[in-house]
Write a protein that holds these residues in place. Structure first.
Motif, PDB file in Angstrom:
ATOM      1  N   PHE A 245       0.912  -1.306  -0.088  1.00  0.00           N
ATOM      2  CA  PHE A 245      -0.139  -0.143   0.063  1.00  0.00           C
ATOM      3  C   PHE A 245       0.871   1.190   0.099  1.00  0.00           C
ATOM      4  CE2 PHE A 245      -2.483  -3.210   1.960  1.00  0.00           C
ATOM      5  CZ  PHE A 245      -4.017  -3.123   1.330  1.00  0.00           C
ATOM      6  N   THR A 246       0.442   2.350  -0.681  1.00  0.00           N
ATOM      7  CA  THR A 246       0.874   3.721  -0.372  1.00  0.00           C
ATOM      8  C   THR A 246      -0.154   4.593  -0.429  1.00  0.00           C
ATOM      9  OG1 THR A 246       1.011   3.978  -2.877  1.00  0.00           O
ATOM     10  CG2 THR A 246       2.989   3.202  -2.063  1.00  0.00           C
ATOM     11  N   ALA A 247      -0.027   5.946   0.343  1.00  0.00           N
ATOM     12  CA  ALA A 247      -0.916   6.665   0.800  1.00  0.00           C
ATOM     13  C   ALA A 247      -0.379   8.158   0.845  1.00  0.00           C
ATOM     14  CB  ALA A 247      -1.534   6.327   2.056  1.00  0.00           C
ATOM     15  N   PHE A 248      -1.127   9.109   0.395  1.00  0.00           N
ATOM     16  CA  PHE A 248      -0.966  10.383   0.563  1.00  0.00           C
ATOM     17  C   PHE A 248      -1.918  11.300   0.912  1.00  0.00           C
ATOM     18  CE2 PHE A 248       0.004  14.911  -1.192  1.00  0.00           C
ATOM     19  CZ  PHE A 248       1.009  14.958  -0.555  1.00  0.00           C
ATOM     20  N   ALA A 249      -1.861  12.279   1.921  1.00  0.00           N
ATOM     21  CA  ALA A 249      -2.999  13.141   2.306  1.00  0.00           C
ATOM     22  C   ALA A 249      -2.326  14.581   2.470  1.00  0.00           C
ATOM     23  CB  ALA A 249      -3.461  12.751   3.483  1.00  0.00           C
ATOM     24  N   ALA A 250      -3.029  15.677   1.820  1.00  0.00           N
ATOM     25  CA  ALA A 250      -2.407  17.043   2.135  1.00  0.00           C
ATOM     26  C   ALA A 250      -3.657  17.861   2.409  1.00  0.00           C
ATOM     27  CB  ALA A 250      -1.681  17.345   1.085  1.00  0.00           C
ATOM     28  N   ASN A 251      -2.965  19.147   2.780  1.00  0.00           N
ATOM     29  CA  ASN A 251      -4.176  20.216   2.991  1.00  0.00           C
ATOM     30  C   ASN A 251      -3.651  21.559   2.357  1.00  0.00           C
ATOM     31  OD1 ASN A 251      -6.195  22.137   3.650  1.00  0.00           O
ATOM     32  ND2 ASN A 251      -6.847  20.664   5.198  1.00  0.00           N
ATOM     33  N   ILE A 252      -3.996  22.200   1.552  1.00  0.00           N
ATOM     34  CA  ILE A 252      -3.264  23.463   1.221  1.00  0.00           C
ATOM     35  C   ILE A 252      -4.303  24.672   1.794  1.00  0.00           C
ATOM     36  CG2 ILE A 252      -2.546  25.057  -0.439  1.00  0.00           C
ATOM     37  CD1 ILE A 252      -1.970  22.461  -2.080  1.00  0.00           C
ATOM     38  N   PRO A 253      -4.448  24.982   2.939  1.00  0.00           N
ATOM     39  CA  PRO A 253      -5.685  25.865   3.469  1.00  0.00           C
ATOM     40  C   PRO A 253      -5.795  27.095   2.895  1.00  0.00           C
ATOM     41  CG  PRO A 253      -4.079  25.148   5.216  1.00  0.00           C
ATOM     42  CD  PRO A 253      -3.693  24.926   3.944  1.00  0.00           C
ATOM     43  N   GLU A 254      -4.739  27.796   2.113  1.00  0.00           N
ATOM     44  CA  GLU A 254      -5.207  29.024   1.483  1.00  0.00           C
ATOM     45  C   GLU A 254      -6.012  28.723   0.210  1.00  0.00           C
ATOM     46  OE1 GLU A 254      -1.787  31.636   0.878  1.00  0.00           O
ATOM     47  OE2 GLU A 254      -0.893  30.687   2.588  1.00  0.00           O
ATOM     48  N   ARG A 255      -5.891  27.580  -0.259  1.00  0.00           N
ATOM     49  CA  ARG A 255      -6.530  27.171  -1.580  1.00  0.00           C
ATOM     50  C   ARG A 255      -7.659  26.354  -1.442  1.00  0.00           C
ATOM     51  NH1 ARG A 255      -2.991  25.603  -6.643  1.00  0.00           N
ATOM     52  NH2 ARG A 255      -4.778  26.435  -7.434  1.00  0.00           N
ATOM     53  N   GLY A 256      -7.954  26.058  -0.214  1.00  0.00           N
ATOM     54  CA  GLY A 256      -9.155  25.290   0.327  1.00  0.00           C
ATOM     55  C   GLY A 256      -8.986  23.687  -0.414  1.00  0.00           C
ATOM     56  N   ARG A 257      -7.828  23.390  -0.655  1.00  0.00           N
ATOM     57  CA  ARG A 257      -7.558  22.017  -1.492  1.00  0.00           C
ATOM     58  C   ARG A 257      -7.238  21.086  -0.540  1.00  0.00           C
ATOM     59  NH1 ARG A 257      -4.835  22.112  -7.344  1.00  0.00           N
ATOM     60  NH2 ARG A 257      -6.727  23.178  -7.700  1.00  0.00           N
ATOM     61  N   ARG A 258      -7.740  20.162  -0.695  1.00  0.00           N
ATOM     62  CA  ARG A 258      -7.090  18.671   0.029  1.00  0.00           C
ATOM     63  C   ARG A 258      -6.824  17.784  -0.933  1.00  0.00           C
ATOM     64  NH1 ARG A 258     -11.985  19.441  -0.170  1.00  0.00           N
ATOM     65  NH2 ARG A 258     -13.084  18.169   1.193  1.00  0.00           N
ATOM     66  N   ILE A 259      -5.850  16.999  -0.706  1.00  0.00           N
ATOM     67  CA  ILE A 259      -5.368  16.031  -1.595  1.00  0.00           C
ATOM     68  C   ILE A 259      -5.364  14.542  -0.912  1.00  0.00           C
ATOM     69  CG2 ILE A 259      -3.732  15.278  -3.534  1.00  0.00           C
ATOM     70  CD1 ILE A 259      -2.958  18.270  -3.402  1.00  0.00           C
ATOM     71  N   VAL A 260      -5.970  13.571  -1.314  1.00  0.00           N
ATOM     72  CA  VAL A 260      -5.977  12.363  -0.839  1.00  0.00           C
ATOM     73  C   VAL A 260      -5.611  11.158  -1.860  1.00  0.00           C
ATOM     74  CG1 VAL A 260      -6.977  10.678   0.479  1.00  0.00           C
ATOM     75  CG2 VAL A 260      -7.352  12.902   0.924  1.00  0.00           C
ATOM     76  N   VAL A 261      -4.599  10.351  -1.889  1.00  0.00           N
ATOM     77  CA  VAL A 261      -4.318   9.390  -3.042  1.00  0.00           C
ATOM     78  C   VAL A 261      -4.037   8.199  -2.033  1.00  0.00           C
ATOM     79  CG1 VAL A 261      -2.692   8.552  -4.728  1.00  0.00           C
ATOM     80  CG2 VAL A 261      -3.408  11.066  -4.538  1.00  0.00           C
ATOM     81  N   LEU A 262      -4.853   7.031  -2.158  1.00  0.00           N
ATOM     82  CA  LEU A 262      -4.606   5.918  -1.746  1.00  0.00           C
ATOM     83  C   LEU A 262      -4.451   4.802  -2.623  1.00  0.00           C
ATOM     84  CD1 LEU A 262      -7.846   6.098   0.976  1.00  0.00           C
ATOM     85  CD2 LEU A 262      -5.430   7.024   1.088  1.00  0.00           C
ATOM     86  N   SER A 263      -3.471   4.057  -2.439  1.00  0.00           N
ATOM     87  CA  SER A 263      -3.347   2.782  -3.417  1.00  0.00           C
ATOM     88  C   SER A 263      -2.969   1.762  -2.780  1.00  0.00           C
ATOM     89  CB  SER A 263      -2.151   3.417  -4.426  1.00  0.00           C
ATOM     90  OG  SER A 263      -1.662   2.529  -5.319  1.00  0.00           O
ATOM     91  N   ASN A 264      -3.486   0.676  -3.515  1.00  0.00           N
ATOM     92  CA  ASN A 264      -3.180  -0.762  -3.183  1.00  0.00           C
ATOM     93  C   ASN A 264      -2.095  -1.292  -3.860  1.00  0.00           C
ATOM     94  OD1 ASN A 264      -4.902  -1.005  -5.247  1.00  0.00           O
ATOM     95  ND2 ASN A 264      -5.537  -2.850  -4.164  1.00  0.00           N
ATOM     96  N   THR A 265      -0.967  -0.836  -4.149  1.00  0.00           N
ATOM     97  CA  THR A 265       0.312  -1.049  -4.948  1.00  0.00           C
ATOM     98  C   THR A 265       1.335  -0.410  -4.481  1.00  0.00           C
ATOM     99  OG1 THR A 265       1.174  -1.537  -6.917  1.00  0.00           O
ATOM    100  CG2 THR A 265      -0.203   0.301  -7.011  1.00  0.00           C
ATOM    101  N   GLU A 266       2.685  -0.995  -4.418  1.00  0.00           N
ATOM    102  CA  GLU A 266       4.020  -0.368  -3.993  1.00  0.00           C
ATOM    103  C   GLU A 266       4.331   0.492  -5.130  1.00  0.00           C
ATOM    104  OE1 GLU A 266       6.358  -3.428  -2.402  1.00  0.00           O
ATOM    105  OE2 GLU A 266       5.476  -3.459  -0.438  1.00  0.00           O
ATOM    106  N   LYS A 267       3.834   0.280  -6.271  1.00  0.00           N
ATOM    107  CA  LYS A 267       4.401   1.038  -7.587  1.00  0.00           C
ATOM    108  C   LYS A 267       3.716   2.362  -7.630  1.00  0.00           C
ATOM    109  CE  LYS A 267       4.867   0.817 -12.756  1.00  0.00           C
ATOM    110  NZ  LYS A 267       4.301  -0.017 -13.889  1.00  0.00           N
ATOM    111  N   ARG A 268       4.734   3.443  -7.400  1.00  0.00           N
ATOM    112  CA  ARG A 268       4.164   4.841  -7.371  1.00  0.00           C
ATOM    113  C   ARG A 268       5.165   5.666  -8.086  1.00  0.00           C
ATOM    114  NH1 ARG A 268       4.717   6.944  -1.195  1.00  0.00           N
ATOM    115  NH2 ARG A 268       6.978   6.194  -0.752  1.00  0.00           N
ATOM    116  N   ASP A 269       4.693   6.623  -8.604  1.00  0.00           N
ATOM    117  CA  ASP A 269       5.415   7.787  -9.040  1.00  0.00           C
ATOM    118  C   ASP A 269       5.180   9.145  -8.774  1.00  0.00           C
ATOM    119  OD1 ASP A 269       7.031   9.501 -10.788  1.00  0.00           O
ATOM    120  OD2 ASP A 269       6.131   8.533 -12.566  1.00  0.00           O
ATOM    121  N   ALA A 270       6.112   9.862  -7.988  1.00  0.00           N
ATOM    122  CA  ALA A 270       5.744  11.002  -7.518  1.00  0.00           C
ATOM    123  C   ALA A 270       5.433  12.148  -8.431  1.00  0.00           C
ATOM    124  CB  ALA A 270       7.174  11.600  -6.694  1.00  0.00           C
ATOM    125  N   THR A 271       5.508  12.020  -9.526  1.00  0.00           N
ATOM    126  CA  THR A 271       5.099  12.963 -10.624  1.00  0.00           C
ATOM    127  C   THR A 271       3.461  13.029 -10.640  1.00  0.00           C
ATOM    128  OG1 THR A 271       5.256  11.169 -12.325  1.00  0.00           O
ATOM    129  CG2 THR A 271       7.121  12.636 -12.004  1.00  0.00           C
TER     130      THR A 271
END
Length: 278
Positions: A245-271
């Motif tokens: 598994f890989t996961a990412f969660a973020a909040n950019i308050p000034e933009r009102g933007r939340r980012i959630v990426v949940l994956s059931n694979t170890e293959k990931r690309d930060a791009t």
């Protein structure tokens, strides 16, 4: 609700946000303070740990190492909690508490034990009672997946199914939470809006408490979150990787933007993050 929305994924180290929040709830209750030493909260700690406070554990400034420093621990096998703590005790600190920064999952395992000891309640039950339930995170739980439906199967980078790490003891507090993208979005909003933690604990969690020197996007660490700037705007975030598994969660308050990426694979690309941040 479609299958993708219902699926529960391991949050891996994004779980540390819940651990930090649990400790801060107890600080708000007056049950403990962030200046308490680990020796005050847990029995049998070695002399070299005398200066380690809960603040140090929360900010990765305790001197404790990460999993690579504990090769004798099999992350996939259950072990007696006392035996796990004894293993932590035997490994020397990397540096004196408060004099450096190095990421440490074992530090967060210790924090989960502190929560259990301070409340007399199993850690996963405390999360249910004080965080998941009150915030309506009905698809979120911590620990062993046994008996829970709608679980994503983890895969390695080649697409082969992988067994889960042990999450009731070895991963407790460090990478033990399962959730859905919808619940994690609700969690990010609840933290930002102060619906779980009031002041000053909300601000303590979401702003820099220690310097990391990891670059502008992760220049500091709060409690359970990295903090920094992206495109000149403040954000707080965390990523994670467990077996399969890989996961990412973020909040950019000034933009009102939340980012959630949940994956059931170890293959990931930060791009994949770049278009989500712009």
């Amino acid at each position: 609700m479609d299958d993708a929305t219902q699926a529960r994924y391991q949050l891996a180290s994004v779980s540390k946000q819940f651990t930090a929040a649990a400790v801060l709830l107890l600080a708000n209750d007056g049950t403990l303070t962030l200046d308490d030493t680990i020796g005050h909260r847990l029995d049998g700690c070695p002399k070299q740990w005398r200066g380690i406070t809960l603040h140090h554990l929360l900010t990765h400034t305790s001197g404790l190492g990460h999993w690579d420093d504990y090769p004798m621990i099999n992350l996939s096998e259950w072990v007696e909690p006392g035996e796990l703590l004894e293993t932590f005790h035997r490994v020397p600190l990397r540096y004196a508490p408060g004099t450096g920064w190095s990421y440490s999952s074992p530090a967060y395992v210790l924090l989960a034990h502190v929560v259990e000891r301070a409340t007399g309640t199993p850690y996963r039950i405390f999360l249910d009672d004080r965080i998941f339930g009150p915030l309506g995170l009905t698809r979120t739980f911590a620990g062993s997946p046994d008996g829970h439906p709608d679980l994503a199967q983890g895969h390695d980078a080649a697409g082969r199914p992988m067994p889960t790490w042990e999450l009731d003891v070895v991963g407790m507090g460090a990478g033990d939470v399962w959730s859905t993208a919808r619940d994690v979005l609700a969690w990010l909003d609840a933290l930002q809006d102060g619906r779980l933690l009031g002041e000053p604990h909300r601000t303590l969690m979401l702003t820099e408490r220690a310097r990391t020197d990891l670059g502008p996007k992760a220049s500091g660490y709060g409690y359970g979150v990295f903090v920094g700037e992206v495109d000149g705007r403040r954000w707080w975030h965390h990523d994670g990787q467990n077996a399969g598994f890989t996961a990412f969660a973020a909040n950019i308050p000034e933009r009102g933007r939340r980012i959630v990426v949940l994956s059931n694979t170890e293959k990931r690309d930060a791009t994949f993050l770049e278009p989500l941040l712009s």
